[in-house]
Write a protein that holds these residues in place. Structure first.
Motif, PDB file in Angstrom:
ATOM      1  N   LEU A  73       1.447  -5.272  11.099  1.00 11.72           N
ATOM      2  CA  LEU A  73       2.073  -3.957  10.992  1.00 11.72           C
ATOM      3  C   LEU A  73       1.062  -2.902  11.410  1.00 11.72           C
ATOM      4  CD1 LEU A  73       4.333  -2.010  10.051  1.00 11.72           C
ATOM      5  CD2 LEU A  73       3.289  -2.093   7.766  1.00 11.72           C
ATOM      6  N   TRP A  74       1.464  -2.035  12.335  1.00 10.92           N
ATOM      7  CA  TRP A  74       0.590  -0.959  12.794  1.00 10.92           C
ATOM      8  C   TRP A  74       1.355   0.361  12.760  1.00 10.92           C
ATOM      9  CZ3 TRP A  74      -4.482  -0.627  13.722  1.00 10.92           C
ATOM     10  CH2 TRP A  74      -5.199  -1.817  13.853  1.00 10.92           C
ATOM     11  N   VAL A  75       0.674   1.402  12.284  1.00 16.88           N
ATOM     12  CA  VAL A  75       1.209   2.766  12.265  1.00 16.88           C
ATOM     13  C   VAL A  75       0.308   3.641  13.131  1.00 16.88           C
ATOM     14  CG1 VAL A  75       1.790   4.762  10.849  1.00 16.88           C
ATOM     15  CG2 VAL A  75       2.164   2.460   9.953  1.00 16.88           C
ATOM     16  N   ASP A  76       0.907   4.338  14.063  1.00 18.79           N
ATOM     17  CA  ASP A  76       0.181   5.193  15.013  1.00 18.79           C
ATOM     18  C   ASP A  76       0.635   6.629  14.790  1.00 18.79           C
ATOM     19  OD1 ASP A  76      -0.756   6.622  17.187  1.00 18.79           O
ATOM     20  OD2 ASP A  76      -0.338   5.052  18.637  1.00 18.79           O
ATOM     21  N   TRP A  77      -0.310   7.493  14.371  1.00 17.23           N
ATOM     22  CA  TRP A  77       0.023   8.883  14.040  1.00 17.23           C
ATOM     23  C   TRP A  77      -0.831   9.819  14.881  1.00 17.23           C
ATOM     24  CZ3 TRP A  77      -1.851  11.915   9.196  1.00 17.23           C
ATOM     25  CH2 TRP A  77      -1.209  13.163   9.137  1.00 17.23           C
ATOM     26  N   GLN A 126      -5.127  16.393  20.093  1.00 16.84           N
ATOM     27  CA  GLN A 126      -6.161  15.548  20.687  1.00 16.84           C
ATOM     28  C   GLN A 126      -6.640  14.441  19.730  1.00 16.84           C
ATOM     29  OE1 GLN A 126      -8.396  19.306  21.915  1.00 16.84           O
ATOM     30  NE2 GLN A 126      -8.967  17.924  23.592  1.00 16.84           N
ATOM     31  N   TRP A 127      -5.949  14.295  18.617  1.00 18.70           N
ATOM     32  CA  TRP A 127      -6.379  13.338  17.603  1.00 18.70           C
ATOM     33  C   TRP A 127      -5.304  12.281  17.374  1.00 18.70           C
ATOM     34  CZ3 TRP A 127     -11.111  13.313  15.012  1.00 18.70           C
ATOM     35  CH2 TRP A 127     -11.936  14.405  15.263  1.00 18.70           C
ATOM     36  N   GLN A 128      -5.766  11.054  17.139  1.00 12.54           N
ATOM     37  CA  GLN A 128      -4.873   9.921  16.909  1.00 12.54           C
ATOM     38  C   GLN A 128      -5.456   9.028  15.814  1.00 12.54           C
ATOM     39  OE1 GLN A 128      -4.571   7.315  20.292  1.00 12.54           O
ATOM     40  NE2 GLN A 128      -2.894   6.103  19.436  1.00 12.54           N
ATOM     41  N   ALA A 129      -4.634   8.663  14.836  1.00  9.41           N
ATOM     42  CA  ALA A 129      -5.057   7.766  13.755  1.00  9.41           C
ATOM     43  C   ALA A 129      -4.152   6.540  13.748  1.00  9.41           C
ATOM     44  CB  ALA A 129      -4.986   8.490  12.407  1.00  9.41           C
ATOM     45  N   LEU A 130      -4.754   5.379  13.539  1.00  9.53           N
ATOM     46  CA  LEU A 130      -4.004   4.128  13.468  1.00  9.53           C
ATOM     47  C   LEU A 130      -4.437   3.353  12.234  1.00  9.53           C
ATOM     48  CD1 LEU A 130      -5.040   4.462  16.760  1.00  9.53           C
ATOM     49  CD2 LEU A 130      -3.222   2.773  16.943  1.00  9.53           C
ATOM     50  N   ALA A 131      -3.485   2.711  11.595  1.00  9.26           N
ATOM     51  CA  ALA A 131      -3.765   1.845  10.450  1.00  9.26           C
ATOM     52  C   ALA A 131      -2.934   0.588  10.595  1.00  9.26           C
ATOM     53  CB  ALA A 131      -3.435   2.559   9.134  1.00  9.26           C
ATOM     54  N   GLY A 132      -3.535  -0.550  10.264  1.00 13.04           N
ATOM     55  CA  GLY A 132      -2.829  -1.806  10.462  1.00 13.04           C
ATOM     56  C   GLY A 132      -3.097  -2.815   9.374  1.00 13.04           C
ATOM     57  N   LEU A 133      -2.136  -3.714   9.186  1.00 11.78           N
ATOM     58  CA  LEU A 133      -2.261  -4.836   8.260  1.00 11.78           C
ATOM     59  C   LEU A 133      -2.037  -6.133   9.031  1.00 11.78           C
ATOM     60  CD1 LEU A 133      -0.221  -3.606   5.146  1.00 11.78           C
ATOM     61  CD2 LEU A 133      -2.702  -3.813   5.314  1.00 11.78           C
ATOM     62  N   ARG A 134      -2.876  -7.126   8.779  1.00 11.94           N
ATOM     63  CA  ARG A 134      -2.735  -8.445   9.390  1.00 11.94           C
ATOM     64  C   ARG A 134      -2.599  -9.485   8.281  1.00 11.94           C
ATOM     65  NH1 ARG A 134      -7.657  -9.781  11.513  1.00 11.94           N
ATOM     66  NH2 ARG A 134      -8.708  -7.961  10.629  1.00 11.94           N
ATOM     67  N   TYR A 135      -1.532 -10.262   8.348  1.00 12.03           N
ATOM     68  CA  TYR A 135      -1.310 -11.316   7.343  1.00 12.03           C
ATOM     69  C   TYR A 135      -1.286 -12.672   8.038  1.00 12.03           C
ATOM     70  CZ  TYR A 135       1.091 -14.504   4.197  1.00 12.03           C
ATOM     71  OH  TYR A 135       1.416 -15.605   3.439  1.00 12.03           O
ATOM     72  N   VAL A 136      -2.037 -13.616   7.472  1.00 10.79           N
ATOM     73  CA  VAL A 136      -2.042 -14.997   7.938  1.00 10.79           C
ATOM     74  C   VAL A 136      -1.798 -15.885   6.727  1.00 10.79           C
ATOM     75  CG1 VAL A 136      -3.409 -16.848   8.975  1.00 10.79           C
ATOM     76  CG2 VAL A 136      -3.601 -14.513   9.851  1.00 10.79           C
TER      77      VAL A 136
END
Length: 275
Positions: free
Chosen positions: A184-188, A193-203
């Motif tokens: 899951l990735w969120v791109d804000w 000129q600014w960009q923030a991304l947060a992500g979750l990786r599940y295995v």
């Protein structure tokens, strides 16, 4: 309707000379032909369904690192059948896709459970799975991307040497294969000129041995990134991997007694210059 296809011929010759032990010398040529064919049907300008069949061959190891023991085995062969559906959402706000597949692989190498120094060649293992993905713009500046996969991986034909006897592992899950995965990735873009991304990786959990008596646990890792586009040709970034500093098992060896942990919290500054 669209039809696609391809044909590939490989010819790889490997020569190895061991200056310390001539018994490790070998000379072998790998030859194989593979191909794929598929069909795509456009239901509308924004929807399409497809089906494809592909065959592939893998060397048992990297060609350069092939040793005398591995040279005695055949190459690993595989076949994949996949059907899927893709759709673009209205106003180009995103897209989603769904795919069903089956992969059969033959002649894979596996370590003997009773003697890890002994290598065996598995008759066949297969994987049946479902994958889904979505890419959605919630607002002009906020975007979400997610994908997940669920599969059923099994040994179809594998007899393992245990204590000098052959033991069938048919129906067991292959070692090291997670049957559940998700991202899951969120791109804000919170400023021009600014960009923030947060992500979750599940295995999901993985089997440690072919008898399926031990497992290595599942893990979820969070990552975060912030980018500043200083100019058209310059971008500065701050990336934090494993944001919450989780200890998690990336892989394992020695029959599962040794675990290789994933990276701890990692902070990286970057500068990308385009010219």
């Amino acid at each position: 309707w669209s039809l696609v296809g391809g044909l590939r011929r490989d010819h790889a010759k490997v020569e190895r000379s061991d200056l310390l032990n001539a018994a490790n010398d070998f000379d072998k040529t790998f030859r194989y032909t593979t191909g794929r064919v598929g069909a795509i049907y456009s239901l509308s300008p924004t929807q399409s369904a497809y089906v494809q069949v592909a065959r592939a061959v893998d060397p048992l190891a990297g060609l350069i690192s092939t040793n005398a023991t591995q040279a005695q085995f055949d190459v690993s062969t595989g076949r994949q059948v996949e059907v899927g559906y893709k759709q673009l959402l209205a106003d180009q706000r995103g897209a989603w896709s769904l795919a069903l597949y089956q992969i059969d692989k033959k002649k894979l190498l596996s370590r003997s459970e009773s003697n890890p120094t002994v290598t065996q060649q598995v008759g066949q293992q297969s994987s049946k799975g479902l994958e889904a993905s979505v890419d959605l713009a919630l607002t002009p500046t906020l975007r979400v991307e997610a994908n997940a996969a669920a599969l059923r991986a099994r040994y179809d034909d594998f007899n393992e040497v245990v204590g000098g006897n052959l033991v069938s592992r048919d129906g067991n899950t292959p070692t090291g294969v997670p049957e559940r995965m998700a991202n899951l990735w969120v791109d804000w873009r919170f400023l021009p000129q600014w960009q923030a991304l947060a992500g979750l990786r599940y295995v999901g959990p993985r089997e440690v041995n072919s008898a399926n008596t031990r497992q290595i646990g599942s893990y979820t890792v969070a990552d975060a990134l912030v980018y500043w586009n200083v100019r058209r040709d310059l971008r500065l970034g701050l990336e934090v991997g494993n944001l919450f500093d989780r200890d998690y098992p990336l892989t394992f060896s020695n029959g599962g007694d040794q675990w290789l942990l994933g990276r701890p919290r990692t902070v990286m500054l970057s500068a990308d210059l385009r010219f």
